[in-house]
Design a protein around this motif. Sequence first.
Motif, mmCIF file in Angstrom:
data_model
loop_
_atom_site.group_PDB
_atom_site.id
_atom_site.type_symbol
_atom_site.label_atom_id
_atom_site.label_comp_id
_atom_site.label_asym_id
_atom_site.label_seq_id
_atom_site.Cartn_x
_atom_site.Cartn_y
_atom_site.Cartn_z
ATOM 1 N N ASP A 157 -0.382 1.342 5.289
ATOM 2 C CA ASP A 157 -0.231 1.334 3.832
ATOM 3 C C ASP A 157 -0.900 0.113 3.218
ATOM 4 O OD1 ASP A 157 1.181 3.652 4.127
ATOM 5 O OD2 ASP A 157 3.110 2.846 3.455
ATOM 6 N N ASP A 158 -0.791 -1.019 3.902
ATOM 7 C CA ASP A 158 -1.385 -2.267 3.426
ATOM 8 C C ASP A 158 -2.477 -2.701 4.400
ATOM 9 O OD1 ASP A 158 0.532 -2.160 1.466
ATOM 10 O OD2 ASP A 158 1.647 -3.928 2.138
ATOM 11 N N LYS B 206 -3.731 -1.795 -0.992
ATOM 12 C CA LYS B 206 -2.452 -1.104 -0.843
ATOM 13 C C LYS B 206 -2.626 0.382 -1.177
ATOM 14 C CE LYS B 206 1.311 -3.123 -2.255
ATOM 15 N NZ LYS B 206 1.931 -3.419 -0.937
ATOM 16 N N TRP B 207 -2.070 1.222 -0.332
ATOM 17 C CA TRP B 207 -2.105 2.669 -0.559
ATOM 18 C C TRP B 207 -1.260 3.007 -1.778
ATOM 19 C CZ3 TRP B 207 0.845 7.102 2.106
ATOM 20 C CH2 TRP B 207 0.155 8.319 1.930
ATOM 21 N N GLN C 103 -5.997 3.846 -4.126
ATOM 22 C CA GLN C 103 -5.496 2.556 -3.669
ATOM 23 C C GLN C 103 -5.620 1.501 -4.764
ATOM 24 O OE1 GLN C 103 -7.686 2.289 0.021
ATOM 25 N NE2 GLN C 103 -9.655 1.956 -0.978
#
Length: 272
Positions: free
Chosen positions: A171-172, A184-185, A194
């Motif tokens: 995610d990050d 970041k997603w 993002q």
Amino acid sequence: MDAAQHRPQPPTSLRLYVFDCGTLEGDPARFNLKREEMATSDMSVACYLAVHPKGALMWDTGAVPDGDVRSGNQRTRHRLVLTNAERYVTLAKSLKTQLAEAGYAPGDISHVALSHYHYDHTANTNEFAGATWLVRQVERDAMFADKPPDLVQRATFDALRNSKTVIIKPDDYDVFGDGSVVIKWAPGHTPGHQVLFLKLAKTGAVLLSGDLYHYPEERTLDRVPTFDADPGQTRRTRTAIDAFLRKSRARLWIQHDVIANAALKKGPAFYD
């Protein structure tokens, strides 16, 4: 002068350059808003360069290809023809000109990342095909699908097919390994959308929104655009990002917020 001699010296700490990539004429109805609810329906088009001691990341590359921008500082209105629509963007300087004023050329950029694949974020991406592309697999798949999504201008980024590519899985994603530049997603607007978190020594923490929001009124009135890939996911992402903003104490810079963006200093000045 060879490329090595030309390359700018890396800074001792993170710098963020904001470039004026134009003003886009917006349609409130597409964002579930009414004109009387808004300060303005215009949107800024912003491009960003994050320069770190270990490299330089280009984040979003504008709406108008540099080849269509006249030299000089005269603001000109450009008509962009999309598959099922047309849009108008007014700007004065090309992205490459603004990069040069800050001391950089596309060949100096080590990494390129797009908040997402819509035309108003990709116009000059081919210029950075020599950089390492940072992208989610689901986003890349959509960009090069046999039938691309709406609002996509594939010709503006097609050179990325052959670029060195990092498929982001967590995610990050910590671009330079020290927590100062983190992708970041933030899915919903597009499947692999993002946002970019920056920890600047003097300015503090900033989060570049991509298109998580376009107008501040989307946030205050809780409106989601009509054309988001997954509106429910957009709402969940907004909740998660709001929690992150509280925890990190980062300021949210809405990239399309034309009033807030006008108050930011533009390259060759920078935030550090």
